[in-house]
Design an enzyme around this catalytic site. Sequence first.
Site, PDB file in Angstrom:
ATOM      1  N   ARG A 130     -28.711  20.134 -13.062  1.00  0.00           N
ATOM      2  CA  ARG A 130     -29.025  20.962 -11.967  1.00  0.00           C
ATOM      3  C   ARG A 130     -28.504  20.439 -10.403  1.00  0.00           C
ATOM      4  O   ARG A 130     -29.010  19.519 -10.228  1.00  0.00           O
ATOM      5  CB  ARG A 130     -30.303  21.958 -11.894  1.00  0.00           C
ATOM      6  CG  ARG A 130     -30.333  22.548 -13.298  1.00  0.00           C
ATOM      7  CD  ARG A 130     -31.456  23.575 -13.124  1.00  0.00           C
ATOM      8  NE  ARG A 130     -31.846  24.166 -14.533  1.00  0.00           N
ATOM      9  CZ  ARG A 130     -31.085  25.201 -15.114  1.00  0.00           C
ATOM     10  NH1 ARG A 130     -30.248  25.642 -14.537  1.00  0.00           N
ATOM     11  NH2 ARG A 130     -31.283  25.287 -16.508  1.00  0.00           N
ATOM     12  N   ASP A 131     -27.884  21.258  -9.812  1.00  0.00           N
ATOM     13  CA  ASP A 131     -27.966  21.119  -8.250  1.00  0.00           C
ATOM     14  C   ASP A 131     -28.819  21.182  -7.643  1.00  0.00           C
ATOM     15  O   ASP A 131     -29.573  21.921  -7.856  1.00  0.00           O
ATOM     16  CB  ASP A 131     -26.758  21.916  -7.661  1.00  0.00           C
ATOM     17  CG  ASP A 131     -25.948  21.284  -6.614  1.00  0.00           C
ATOM     18  OD1 ASP A 131     -24.950  21.034  -6.537  1.00  0.00           O
ATOM     19  OD2 ASP A 131     -26.712  21.081  -5.555  1.00  0.00           O
ATOM     20  N   GLU A 183     -18.475  16.259  -0.831  1.00  0.00           N
ATOM     21  CA  GLU A 183     -19.677  15.621  -0.227  1.00  0.00           C
ATOM     22  C   GLU A 183     -19.953  14.419  -1.070  1.00  0.00           C
ATOM     23  O   GLU A 183     -20.360  13.412  -0.331  1.00  0.00           O
ATOM     24  CB  GLU A 183     -20.752  16.507  -0.134  1.00  0.00           C
ATOM     25  CG  GLU A 183     -20.894  17.631   0.975  1.00  0.00           C
ATOM     26  CD  GLU A 183     -21.962  18.612   0.821  1.00  0.00           C
ATOM     27  OE1 GLU A 183     -23.143  18.419  -0.055  1.00  0.00           O
ATOM     28  OE2 GLU A 183     -22.082  19.546   1.394  1.00  0.00           O
ATOM     29  N   HIS A 214     -17.130  15.948  -9.777  1.00  0.00           N
ATOM     30  CA  HIS A 214     -18.070  16.749 -10.498  1.00  0.00           C
ATOM     31  C   HIS A 214     -17.343  18.146 -10.451  1.00  0.00           C
ATOM     32  O   HIS A 214     -16.931  18.612  -9.498  1.00  0.00           O
ATOM     33  CB  HIS A 214     -19.368  16.600  -9.766  1.00  0.00           C
ATOM     34  CG  HIS A 214     -19.389  16.778  -8.211  1.00  0.00           C
ATOM     35  ND1 HIS A 214     -19.077  15.910  -7.504  1.00  0.00           N
ATOM     36  CD2 HIS A 214     -19.556  17.972  -7.344  1.00  0.00           C
ATOM     37  CE1 HIS A 214     -19.054  16.177  -6.059  1.00  0.00           C
ATOM     38  NE2 HIS A 214     -19.293  17.606  -6.244  1.00  0.00           N
ATOM     39  N   MET A 215     -17.884  18.833 -11.497  1.00  0.00           N
ATOM     40  CA  MET A 215     -17.374  20.051 -11.786  1.00  0.00           C
ATOM     41  C   MET A 215     -18.845  21.041 -11.421  1.00  0.00           C
ATOM     42  O   MET A 215     -19.642  20.843 -12.225  1.00  0.00           O
ATOM     43  CB  MET A 215     -16.861  20.558 -13.262  1.00  0.00           C
ATOM     44  CG  MET A 215     -16.655  21.813 -13.310  1.00  0.00           C
ATOM     45  SD  MET A 215     -16.153  22.219 -15.262  1.00  0.00           S
ATOM     46  CE  MET A 215     -14.715  21.417 -15.290  1.00  0.00           C
ATOM     47  N   HIS A 216     -18.645  21.878 -10.433  1.00  0.00           N
ATOM     48  CA  HIS A 216     -19.902  22.926 -10.280  1.00  0.00           C
ATOM     49  C   HIS A 216     -19.631  24.046 -11.257  1.00  0.00           C
ATOM     50  O   HIS A 216     -18.566  24.678 -11.441  1.00  0.00           O
ATOM     51  CB  HIS A 216     -19.694  23.558  -8.998  1.00  0.00           C
ATOM     52  CG  HIS A 216     -19.822  22.469  -7.883  1.00  0.00           C
ATOM     53  ND1 HIS A 216     -21.133  22.423  -7.082  1.00  0.00           N
ATOM     54  CD2 HIS A 216     -18.889  21.713  -6.888  1.00  0.00           C
ATOM     55  CE1 HIS A 216     -20.666  21.508  -6.212  1.00  0.00           C
ATOM     56  NE2 HIS A 216     -19.665  20.930  -6.188  1.00  0.00           N
TER      57      HIS A 216
END
Length: 116
Positions: free
Chosen positions: A30-31, A96, A101-103
């Site tokens: 999780r972000d 950033e 990375h894939m959101h």
Amino acid sequence: MAEETIFSKIIRQEIPTELLYQDELVTAFRDISPRAPSHILIVPNILIPTINDVESEHELTLGRMVVVAKKLAVEEGIADDGYRLIFNCNQHGGQEVYHIHMHLLGGKPLGPMLAV
Ligand code: 5GP
């Protein structure tokens, strides 16, 4: 040689993070600063700094990222309503963390793709 980011430590489980998925190619978690009710990051286990650094040898890994996104969307219960997958690249893309990375974002209507 690209510099490691915090994501390498998460992948190696050197810092406490709940992994949602991990196999020999990719990891998902999780972000830390969620922008939607479901906000998951799916990353390659190897360090690829930006999408500009992707080569044909990475195709299996990138495909796996999409397959894992689909699986996690089902598990999150957001598959039918829908969701968004995003890669940010470099400064104009708003990247950033320089480990691709894939959101995976969903759980509410996400609105227009870009604020204009
Ligand atoms: P970018 O802007 O590079 O596409 O997105 C980087 C994402 O990584 C951001 O959404 C940010 O909240 C997330 N992030 C940064 N550091 C950490 C961390 O240490 N742990 C987790 N889980 N997410 C992080």
